[in-house]
Design a protein around this motif. Structure first.
Motif, short mmCIF file in Angstrom:
data_model
loop_
_atom_site.label_atom_id
_atom_site.label_comp_id
_atom_site.label_asym_id
_atom_site.label_seq_id
_atom_site.Cartn_x
_atom_site.Cartn_y
_atom_site.Cartn_z
N ILE A 1 0.85 -1.18 0.00
CA ILE A 1 0.00 0.00 0.00
C ILE A 1 0.89 1.23 0.00
O ILE A 1 1.78 1.37 0.84
CB ILE A 1 -0.94 0.00 1.22
N ILE A 2 0.64 2.11 -0.95
CA ILE A 2 1.42 3.34 -1.05
C ILE A 2 0.71 4.40 -0.25
O ILE A 2 -0.35 4.89 -0.64
CB ILE A 2 1.59 3.76 -2.53
N ASP A 3 1.27 4.73 0.89
CA ASP A 3 0.64 5.67 1.81
C ASP A 3 1.48 6.95 1.90
O ASP A 3 1.93 7.33 2.96
CB ASP A 3 0.49 5.01 3.19
N ILE A 4 1.69 7.55 0.75
CA ILE A 4 2.48 8.78 0.67
C ILE A 4 1.56 9.86 0.10
O ILE A 4 0.97 9.67 -0.97
CB ILE A 4 3.72 8.59 -0.23
N VAL A 5 1.44 10.96 0.79
CA VAL A 5 0.56 12.04 0.34
C VAL A 5 1.39 13.20 -0.20
O VAL A 5 2.59 13.28 0.01
CB VAL A 5 -0.37 12.52 1.47
N LEU A 6 0.71 14.08 -0.88
CA LEU A 6 1.33 15.28 -1.45
C LEU A 6 2.54 14.95 -2.31
O LEU A 6 3.60 15.55 -2.20
CB LEU A 6 1.71 16.27 -0.35
N SER A 7 2.36 13.96 -3.18
CA SER A 7 3.42 13.53 -4.08
C SER A 7 2.83 13.21 -5.44
O SER A 7 1.70 12.74 -5.54
CB SER A 7 4.13 12.29 -3.54
N SER B 1 1.52 5.87 -16.70
CA SER B 1 0.44 6.56 -15.99
C SER B 1 1.00 7.38 -14.84
O SER B 1 2.12 7.16 -14.40
CB SER B 1 -0.55 5.53 -15.42
N PHE B 2 0.20 8.30 -14.37
CA PHE B 2 0.60 9.13 -13.24
C PHE B 2 -0.60 9.40 -12.36
O PHE B 2 -1.74 9.31 -12.79
CB PHE B 2 1.26 10.43 -13.71
N TRP B 3 -0.33 9.69 -11.11
CA TRP B 3 -1.38 10.05 -10.16
C TRP B 3 -0.76 10.90 -9.06
O TRP B 3 0.45 10.98 -8.94
CB TRP B 3 -2.08 8.81 -9.58
N GLY B 4 -1.62 11.56 -8.31
CA GLY B 4 -1.16 12.45 -7.25
C GLY B 4 -1.04 13.88 -7.71
O GLY B 4 -0.66 14.76 -6.95
N ASP C 1 -3.31 15.88 -8.27
CA ASP C 1 -4.35 16.74 -7.71
C ASP C 1 -3.82 17.69 -6.65
O ASP C 1 -4.29 18.79 -6.51
CB ASP C 1 -5.50 15.90 -7.15
N PHE C 2 -2.77 17.31 -5.92
CA PHE C 2 -2.25 18.22 -4.91
C PHE C 2 -1.55 19.42 -5.54
O PHE C 2 -1.51 20.49 -4.98
CB PHE C 2 -1.30 17.50 -3.93
N ILE C 3 -1.05 19.25 -6.76
CA ILE C 3 -0.39 20.36 -7.47
C ILE C 3 -1.45 21.38 -7.91
O ILE C 3 -1.21 22.57 -7.88
CB ILE C 3 0.38 19.84 -8.70
N LEU C 4 -2.60 20.87 -8.28
CA LEU C 4 -3.65 21.74 -8.82
C LEU C 4 -4.45 22.45 -7.76
O LEU C 4 -5.17 23.38 -8.06
CB LEU C 4 -4.57 20.91 -9.72
#
Length: 133
Positions: free
Chosen positions: A98-104, A124-127, A129-132
């Protein structure tokens, strides 16, 4: 090779610590699958031997294939994008981890990942949303 030494050290450590057969198998599998990841980390050490200008060019070119997929980076200056690329940290995860890293921001180079019920594959990419926000 350095890789073989690491694998030998892992085997020795697992034997000394009396790891279960299942954990030994998972650790060995991770090491075998991480060979390319370790090579990438080794390549990053070469940055110290390059000039600042060359480091920037290398960062831009080696990340161009996925950076151009992120629409919100398109209006940004090359210097800004290169700065972002130079801050990237390659990570590798074990199967079912489980990848439990936020703001990345994550860019998947190989394998598969499940995010919010969707299966993502290499490229693919995800995460983002914190940039936006």
């Amino acid at each position: 090779s350095e890789y073989q030494r690491r694998l030998d050290d892992l085997n020795q450590m697992m034997h000394s610590a009396h790891f279960s057969s299942d954990l030994k198998r998972r650790c060995r599998s991770f090491m075998v699958n991480s060979r390319n990841h370790q090579r990438m980390i080794g390549f990053r050490r070469l940055d110290g031997y390059l000039s600042l200008s060359l480091r920037r060019d290398v960062a831009a070119e080696s990340n161009a294939s996925w950076i151009e997929k992120l629409w919100y980076f398109r209006p940004c200056s090359r210097d800004f994008v290169v700065e972002i690329c130079s801050m990237l940290t390659p990570l590798m995860f074990a199967p079912l981890e489980i990848i439990d890293i936020v703001l990345s921001l994550f860019v998947l180079q190989s394998g598969l990942v499940a995010i919010d019920g969707k299966i993502l594959s290499a490229g693919s990419f995800w995460g983002q949303d914190f940039i936006l926000d």
